[in-house]
Design an enzyme around this catalytic site. Structure first.
Site, PDB file in Angstrom:
ATOM      1  N   TYR A   1      42.621  29.122  64.295  1.00 42.95           N
ATOM      2  CA  TYR A   1      41.959  29.266  65.579  1.00 42.95           C
ATOM      3  C   TYR A   1      40.483  28.919  65.507  1.00 42.95           C
ATOM      4  O   TYR A   1      39.613  29.781  65.600  1.00 42.95           O
ATOM      5  CB  TYR A   1      42.159  30.693  66.106  1.00 42.95           C
ATOM      6  CG  TYR A   1      43.564  30.915  66.611  1.00 42.95           C
ATOM      7  CD1 TYR A   1      43.844  30.881  67.965  1.00 42.95           C
ATOM      8  CD2 TYR A   1      44.611  31.105  65.718  1.00 42.95           C
ATOM      9  CE1 TYR A   1      45.135  31.047  68.433  1.00 42.95           C
ATOM     10  CE2 TYR A   1      45.901  31.280  66.173  1.00 42.95           C
ATOM     11  CZ  TYR A   1      46.158  31.249  67.525  1.00 42.95           C
ATOM     12  OH  TYR A   1      47.439  31.415  67.968  1.00 42.95           O
TER      13      TYR A   1
ATOM     14  N   HIS B   1      39.458  22.546  67.945  1.00 45.18           N
ATOM     15  CA  HIS B   1      39.312  21.170  67.512  1.00 45.18           C
ATOM     16  C   HIS B   1      40.237  20.283  68.335  1.00 45.18           C
ATOM     17  O   HIS B   1      41.185  20.756  68.959  1.00 45.18           O
ATOM     18  CB  HIS B   1      39.572  21.013  66.013  1.00 45.18           C
ATOM     19  CG  HIS B   1      40.916  21.467  65.576  1.00 45.18           C
ATOM     20  ND1 HIS B   1      41.265  22.782  65.427  1.00 45.18           N
ATOM     21  CD2 HIS B   1      42.012  20.760  65.254  1.00 45.18           C
ATOM     22  CE1 HIS B   1      42.508  22.895  65.024  1.00 45.18           C
ATOM     23  NE2 HIS B   1      42.997  21.670  64.917  1.00 45.18           N
TER      24      HIS B   1
END
Length: 300
Positions: free
Chosen positions: A237, A240
């Protein structure tokens, strides 16, 4: 893959990231470093194959679980995962395979057709090798081929089931911060925006060998030939984004996983709580505890 600037880990639906083929390892500081052209050794000694976790003849890749650093072969060594992948042909070099007198073994010949085994020179026969060491049971399960199941997750499901489950897991993304802090892969950075609020780092995905002809022309690829997307569910997490050519069949680009960035932005501009209210469909491994938790809730 473009990574956002360092920030606290947020497990929000509107900041979902990708599945990682990139190893999400609990990295040792000693294992952090940048690339080099000098000869190197594996970070372990020996490798006794325990199991073939997965293989694909089409993709020419194999995932191996092995024991390493054993003293007497008694099984008390450490676990490692090694991924071996035959690299794609490089168009500018492929002619070298056919000039001169290449080493050949004839398999059969029939009229105008013949098939050979061609043994390329060393510089054209490299095998991309990815090492996950030390590997945990989570890594072994991650790379093991398993059946998938589709599940639909409501906003309430996320808040009451998915988020608490994720927060209970040990999900290290130290390898991401090693990149952002330039402790590792600094030589692979394609572009960096150091802005403390909107900054990001652009690096090549580990699945790309950075030598294919089509990719070398990436700076001339127009936006209408790129697939730009996020993943949900992710396996780490830190926000991106993926940029892949439309002609490339990228893993995780299916409709049950990928969310086009432009549409995500538009949805959030129209309604900031869009992804907190939406029901999302995604795939989970058949043995994933989260799948069982969601199924039990939805069947009750």
């Amino acid at each position: 893959m473009a990574d956002a600037a360092p920030q606290p880990i947020k497990r929000k639906r509107d900041a979902a990231a990708e599945e990682a083929e990139v190893p999400g390892t609990e990295e040792k500081e000693a294992g952090v470093g940048n690339g080099t052209s000098a000869p190197v050794r594996f970070p372990f000694s020996g490798f006794r194959v325990q199991k073939v976790l997965r293989e694909s003849a089409r993709d020419k890749i194999i995932f191996l679980h092995g024991k390493v650093n054993e003293t007497s072969g008694d099984g008390n060594g450490e676990d490692a995962v090694v991924i071996l992948e035959k690299t794609p042909f490089q168009v500018e070099q492929v002619a070298q395979l056919l000039i001169g007198s290449p080493e050949l073994q004839l398999q059969f010949s029939n009229d105008i057709y013949s098939t050979y085994h061609l043994f390329p020179p060393r510089q054209l026969s490299d095998v991309k090798t990815t090492v996950v060491y030390p590997a945990t049971e989570k890594h072994l399960q991650k790379y093991l081929r398993q059946d998938l199941r589709l599940i639909r997750e409501t906003g309430d499901d996320y808040r009451n089931i998915t988020l608490p489950h994720l927060e209970s897991q040990s999900l290290s993304i130290q390898w991401v911060y090693n990149i952002l802090d330039k402790k590792a892969e600094a030589d692979r950075v394609v572009f960096e925006n150091p802005d403390p609020s909107d900054g990001f780092v652009l690096i090549p995905d580990l699945k790309w060998n950075q030598q294919q002809e089509a990719i070398l022309q990436r700076y001339q690829v127009k936006g209408d030939r790129l697939r730009v997307y996020l993943h949900y569910l992710p396996s780490y997490y830190h926000l991106h984004v993926h940029f892949t050519a439309l002609g490339f069949e990228a893993a995780g680009s299916g409709v049950e996983r990928a969310h086009l960035l432009a549409e995500v932005i538009e949805n959030l501009e129209c309604e900031p709580r869009h992804y907190q209210r939406r029901t999302l469909t995604f795939a989970l491994r058949a043995d994933d505890p989260l799948l069982q938790l969601l199924q039990e809730t939805q069947q009750s």
